[in-house]
Design a protein around this motif. Structure first.
Motif, PDB file in Angstrom:
ATOM      1  N   PRO A 188      34.705  47.331  29.714  1.00 54.89           N
ATOM      2  CA  PRO A 188      34.100  46.159  30.374  1.00 54.89           C
ATOM      3  C   PRO A 188      35.080  45.420  31.265  1.00 54.89           C
ATOM      4  O   PRO A 188      34.650  44.742  32.217  1.00 54.89           O
ATOM      5  CB  PRO A 188      33.648  45.291  29.192  1.00 54.89           C
ATOM      6  N   GLU A 189      36.378  45.539  30.986  1.00 48.71           N
ATOM      7  CA  GLU A 189      37.352  44.868  31.838  1.00 48.71           C
ATOM      8  C   GLU A 189      37.221  45.314  33.290  1.00 48.71           C
ATOM      9  O   GLU A 189      37.362  44.496  34.214  1.00 48.71           O
ATOM     10  CB  GLU A 189      38.778  45.164  31.334  1.00 48.71           C
ATOM     11  N   ALA A 190      36.955  46.601  33.495  1.00 48.49           N
ATOM     12  CA  ALA A 190      36.810  47.105  34.863  1.00 48.49           C
ATOM     13  C   ALA A 190      35.535  46.585  35.505  1.00 48.49           C
ATOM     14  O   ALA A 190      35.553  46.061  36.631  1.00 48.49           O
ATOM     15  CB  ALA A 190      36.824  48.628  34.860  1.00 48.49           C
ATOM     16  N   ALA A 191      34.419  46.710  34.804  1.00 51.21           N
ATOM     17  CA  ALA A 191      33.146  46.253  35.365  1.00 51.21           C
ATOM     18  C   ALA A 191      33.195  44.758  35.691  1.00 51.21           C
ATOM     19  O   ALA A 191      32.667  44.319  36.732  1.00 51.21           O
ATOM     20  CB  ALA A 191      32.021  46.548  34.380  1.00 51.21           C
ATOM     21  N   ASP A 192      33.841  43.971  34.823  1.00 48.45           N
ATOM     22  CA  ASP A 192      33.925  42.526  35.056  1.00 48.45           C
ATOM     23  C   ASP A 192      34.722  42.211  36.314  1.00 48.45           C
ATOM     24  O   ASP A 192      34.319  41.359  37.121  1.00 48.45           O
ATOM     25  CB  ASP A 192      34.567  41.833  33.851  1.00 48.45           C
ATOM     26  N   ARG A 193      35.837  42.885  36.477  1.00 48.56           N
ATOM     27  CA  ARG A 193      36.658  42.613  37.656  1.00 48.56           C
ATOM     28  C   ARG A 193      35.977  43.078  38.940  1.00 48.56           C
ATOM     29  O   ARG A 193      36.058  42.423  39.971  1.00 48.56           O
ATOM     30  CB  ARG A 193      38.037  43.271  37.497  1.00 48.56           C
ATOM     31  N   TYR A 194      35.320  44.215  38.885  1.00 46.29           N
ATOM     32  CA  TYR A 194      34.615  44.684  40.077  1.00 46.29           C
ATOM     33  C   TYR A 194      33.464  43.732  40.430  1.00 46.29           C
ATOM     34  O   TYR A 194      33.220  43.440  41.606  1.00 46.29           O
ATOM     35  CB  TYR A 194      34.058  46.087  39.859  1.00 46.29           C
ATOM     36  N   VAL A 201      34.919  44.022  49.895  1.00 50.73           N
ATOM     37  CA  VAL A 201      36.288  44.051  49.385  1.00 50.73           C
ATOM     38  C   VAL A 201      37.158  44.908  50.289  1.00 50.73           C
ATOM     39  O   VAL A 201      36.661  45.742  51.049  1.00 50.73           O
ATOM     40  CB  VAL A 201      36.349  44.623  47.945  1.00 50.73           C
ATOM     41  N   THR A 202      38.455  44.706  50.141  1.00 52.18           N
ATOM     42  CA  THR A 202      39.408  45.610  50.783  1.00 52.18           C
ATOM     43  C   THR A 202      39.839  46.650  49.759  1.00 52.18           C
ATOM     44  O   THR A 202      39.753  46.407  48.544  1.00 52.18           O
ATOM     45  CB  THR A 202      40.649  44.856  51.269  1.00 52.18           C
ATOM     46  N   PRO A 203      40.298  47.805  50.197  1.00 52.15           N
ATOM     47  CA  PRO A 203      40.831  48.782  49.238  1.00 52.15           C
ATOM     48  C   PRO A 203      41.938  48.198  48.367  1.00 52.15           C
ATOM     49  O   PRO A 203      42.015  48.490  47.171  1.00 52.15           O
ATOM     50  CB  PRO A 203      41.354  49.911  50.138  1.00 52.15           C
ATOM     51  N   GLU A 204      42.779  47.359  48.944  1.00 53.82           N
ATOM     52  CA  GLU A 204      43.876  46.771  48.179  1.00 53.82           C
ATOM     53  C   GLU A 204      43.356  45.884  47.055  1.00 53.82           C
ATOM     54  O   GLU A 204      43.906  45.893  45.938  1.00 53.82           O
ATOM     55  CB  GLU A 204      44.790  45.965  49.111  1.00 53.82           C
ATOM     56  N   GLN A 205      42.297  45.133  47.317  1.00 52.96           N
ATOM     57  CA  GLN A 205      41.734  44.259  46.281  1.00 52.96           C
ATOM     58  C   GLN A 205      41.176  45.062  45.114  1.00 52.96           C
ATOM     59  O   GLN A 205      41.394  44.719  43.943  1.00 52.96           O
ATOM     60  CB  GLN A 205      40.626  43.393  46.886  1.00 52.96           C
ATOM     61  N   VAL A 206      40.466  46.113  45.418  1.00 49.19           N
ATOM     62  CA  VAL A 206      39.832  46.866  44.331  1.00 49.19           C
ATOM     63  C   VAL A 206      40.862  47.706  43.584  1.00 49.19           C
ATOM     64  O   VAL A 206      40.743  47.904  42.363  1.00 49.19           O
ATOM     65  CB  VAL A 206      38.657  47.709  44.857  1.00 49.19           C
ATOM     66  N   LEU A 207      41.891  48.172  44.255  1.00 47.45           N
ATOM     67  CA  LEU A 207      42.971  48.871  43.553  1.00 47.45           C
ATOM     68  C   LEU A 207      43.684  47.936  42.582  1.00 47.45           C
ATOM     69  O   LEU A 207      44.011  48.325  41.450  1.00 47.45           O
ATOM     70  CB  LEU A 207      43.968  49.446  44.558  1.00 47.45           C
ATOM     71  N   GLN A 208      43.933  46.717  43.009  1.00 49.01           N
ATOM     72  CA  GLN A 208      44.578  45.748  42.130  1.00 49.01           C
ATOM     73  C   GLN A 208      43.686  45.405  40.948  1.00 49.01           C
ATOM     74  O   GLN A 208      44.158  45.297  39.806  1.00 49.01           O
ATOM     75  CB  GLN A 208      44.927  44.478  42.915  1.00 49.01           C
ATOM     76  N   ALA A 209      42.398  45.253  41.204  1.00 53.56           N
ATOM     77  CA  ALA A 209      41.456  44.957  40.118  1.00 53.56           C
ATOM     78  C   ALA A 209      41.426  46.089  39.101  1.00 53.56           C
ATOM     79  O   ALA A 209      41.381  45.861  37.884  1.00 53.56           O
ATOM     80  CB  ALA A 209      40.065  44.718  40.697  1.00 53.56           C
ATOM     81  N   ARG A 219      37.952  54.216  42.682  1.00 54.83           N
ATOM     82  CA  ARG A 219      38.609  55.520  42.653  1.00 54.83           C
ATOM     83  C   ARG A 219      38.867  56.038  44.062  1.00 54.83           C
ATOM     84  O   ARG A 219      39.848  56.750  44.309  1.00 54.83           O
ATOM     85  CB  ARG A 219      37.749  56.515  41.872  1.00 54.83           C
ATOM     86  N   GLY A 220      38.000  55.680  44.996  1.00 57.48           N
ATOM     87  CA  GLY A 220      38.159  56.139  46.370  1.00 57.48           C
ATOM     88  C   GLY A 220      39.079  55.272  47.211  1.00 57.48           C
ATOM     89  O   GLY A 220      39.472  55.671  48.307  1.00 57.48           O
ATOM     90  N   ALA A 221      39.458  54.089  46.692  1.00 50.27           N
ATOM     91  CA  ALA A 221      40.237  53.148  47.492  1.00 50.27           C
ATOM     92  C   ALA A 221      41.618  53.669  47.840  1.00 50.27           C
ATOM     93  O   ALA A 221      42.254  53.169  48.783  1.00 50.27           O
ATOM     94  CB  ALA A 221      40.359  51.821  46.755  1.00 50.27           C
ATOM     95  N   ALA A 222      42.116  54.647  47.087  1.00 46.85           N
ATOM     96  CA  ALA A 222      43.424  55.222  47.431  1.00 46.85           C
ATOM     97  C   ALA A 222      43.409  55.845  48.822  1.00 46.85           C
ATOM     98  O   ALA A 222      44.457  55.962  49.471  1.00 46.85           O
ATOM     99  CB  ALA A 222      43.817  56.269  46.393  1.00 46.85           C
ATOM    100  N   PHE A 223      42.211  56.235  49.302  1.00 44.82           N
ATOM    101  CA  PHE A 223      42.075  56.777  50.653  1.00 44.82           C
ATOM    102  C   PHE A 223      42.079  55.680  51.715  1.00 44.82           C
ATOM    103  O   PHE A 223      42.120  55.977  52.909  1.00 44.82           O
ATOM    104  CB  PHE A 223      40.752  57.538  50.795  1.00 44.82           C
ATOM    105  N   GLY A 224      41.963  54.425  51.295  1.00 42.25           N
ATOM    106  CA  GLY A 224      41.689  53.350  52.230  1.00 42.25           C
ATOM    107  C   GLY A 224      40.193  53.091  52.236  1.00 42.25           C
ATOM    108  O   GLY A 224      39.530  53.170  51.200  1.00 42.25           O
ATOM    109  N   ARG A 225      39.631  52.787  53.399  1.00 47.01           N
ATOM    110  CA  ARG A 225      38.181  52.524  53.495  1.00 47.01           C
ATOM    111  C   ARG A 225      37.449  53.873  53.505  1.00 47.01           C
ATOM    112  O   ARG A 225      36.956  54.333  54.537  1.00 47.01           O
ATOM    113  CB  ARG A 225      37.881  51.705  54.743  1.00 47.01           C
ATOM    114  N   ALA A 226      37.386  54.480  52.354  1.00 47.51           N
ATOM    115  CA  ALA A 226      36.836  55.832  52.239  1.00 47.51           C
ATOM    116  C   ALA A 226      35.370  55.866  52.636  1.00 47.51           C
ATOM    117  O   ALA A 226      34.579  55.005  52.245  1.00 47.51           O
ATOM    118  CB  ALA A 226      36.980  56.323  50.803  1.00 47.51           C
ATOM    119  N   SER A 227      35.004  56.878  53.400  1.00 46.35           N
ATOM    120  CA  SER A 227      33.607  57.072  53.761  1.00 46.35           C
ATOM    121  C   SER A 227      32.854  57.717  52.610  1.00 46.35           C
ATOM    122  O   SER A 227      33.449  58.301  51.692  1.00 46.35           O
ATOM    123  CB  SER A 227      33.504  57.989  54.993  1.00 46.35           C
ATOM    124  N   ALA A 228      31.540  57.629  52.668  1.00 45.01           N
ATOM    125  CA  ALA A 228      30.725  58.292  51.653  1.00 45.01           C
ATOM    126  C   ALA A 228      30.972  59.795  51.673  1.00 45.01           C
ATOM    127  O   ALA A 228      31.092  60.428  50.616  1.00 45.01           O
ATOM    128  CB  ALA A 228      29.246  57.987  51.887  1.00 45.01           C
TER     129      ALA A 228
END
Length: 275
Positions: free
Chosen positions: A24-30, A80-88, A45-54
């Motif tokens: 739940p920690e992940a779902a809450d932060r997202y 969100v930015t990729p950096e924000q979601v990676l940190q979360a 999981r895709g944020a490591a690519f940056g703004r990953a396309s579908a």
């Protein structure tokens, strides 16, 4: 090098990474970032690519229904930015692993040393492993617990990219891999259907194709189907050897020994619970 030793080392520590998809920690932060449902999973999981396309996520994650991915991306990047979601994601992993008491387990430092050595060895073998390479480009955290989680994340994605290569080589699509996995009895079929969101008619058509190929019979694996799955898993293990080979067989045995209580603690703390 005994492939079984490397597989044990990976499998026993894998819960340390895999829990991030359930806690739940992940779902809450997202959710605080505006990401709900599967958007948090695909974006984090895709944020490591940056703004990953579908399309990039569909290609590299391999077995999700494309329509499910496209409902989340690229729309998530408007929130969100990729950096924000990676940190979360990193913060969620840290909180969940603390909740399970992972930092207090015996031999933590040695476990980290071995896992990081294998992960860093893998980083010398980026070719043909796009999802791993994207995560390998992320900086190593300073906190030891986060380092252990990052190391296992790298090892997971390294092995995962090899697994996709093995599936492609054998002509097994992402959906067919799910059907074969379900037929093995290792994971409930209902979970695979719900989490990957393939329409029932597509699943049924895949079952029919696998029956035609002699790999499936009334929802169970034929001897040929079981042999194919074993071959793919063995090939995946061989492709993971650039990482685990750096430890040698003794090192893999030691990591597997040390990792057992880590994986058990994750399970016992309920971090892999679906509910």
């Amino acid at each position: 090098m005994n492939l079984a030793a490397a597989r044990r080392a990976w499998r026993r520590l894998e819960p340390l990474h895999g829990m991030i998809y359930f806690v739940p920690e992940a779902a809450d932060r997202y959710a605080k970032l505006g990401l709900t449902g599967m958007s948090g999973y695909f974006a984090s999981r895709g944020a490591a690519f940056g703004r990953a396309s579908a399309d990039l996520v569909i290609a590299t994650f391999y077995n999700f229904c494309p329509d499910l991915v496209r409902r989340s991306l690229p729309a998530a990047w408007d929130l969100v930015t990729p950096e924000q979601v990676l940190q979360a994601r990193l913060e969620a992993a840290t909180e969940a692993l603390h909740r399970a008491g992972i930092p207090g387990l015996p031999h933590f430092d040695e476990t980290l040393t071995l896992a990081r050595r294998a992960a860093e060895a893998a980083c010398d073998h980026l070719q043909g492993r796009p999802l791993f390479a994207a995560h390998a480009a992320l900086p190593w955290p300073d906190d030891p617990l986060q380092q252990l989680w990052h190391a296992q994340t790298l090892l997971r994605e390294f092995r995962g990219d090899g697994h996709v290569a093995a599936l492609l080589t054998e002509g097994v699509s992402g959906l067919e891999a799910l059907v074969l996995h379900a037929a093995s009895g290792e994971v409930p079929t209902a979970f695979l259907k719900i989490s990957r969101a393939w329409p029932e008619d597509a699943w049924t058509a895949a079952e029919a194709d696998l029956r035609t190929r002699g790999l499936l019979d009334e929802g169970t694996l034929t001897p040929e189907g079981a042999a194919l799955r074993r071959h793919i898993e063995d090939r995946t293990d061989r492709l993971a050897m650039p990482a685990y080979g750096a430890l040698g067989e003794d090192g893999c045995d030691r990591l597997a020994e040390l990792a057992r209580p880590f994986g058990r603690r994750v399970v016992e703390a309920g971090l892999l619970s679906l509910g």
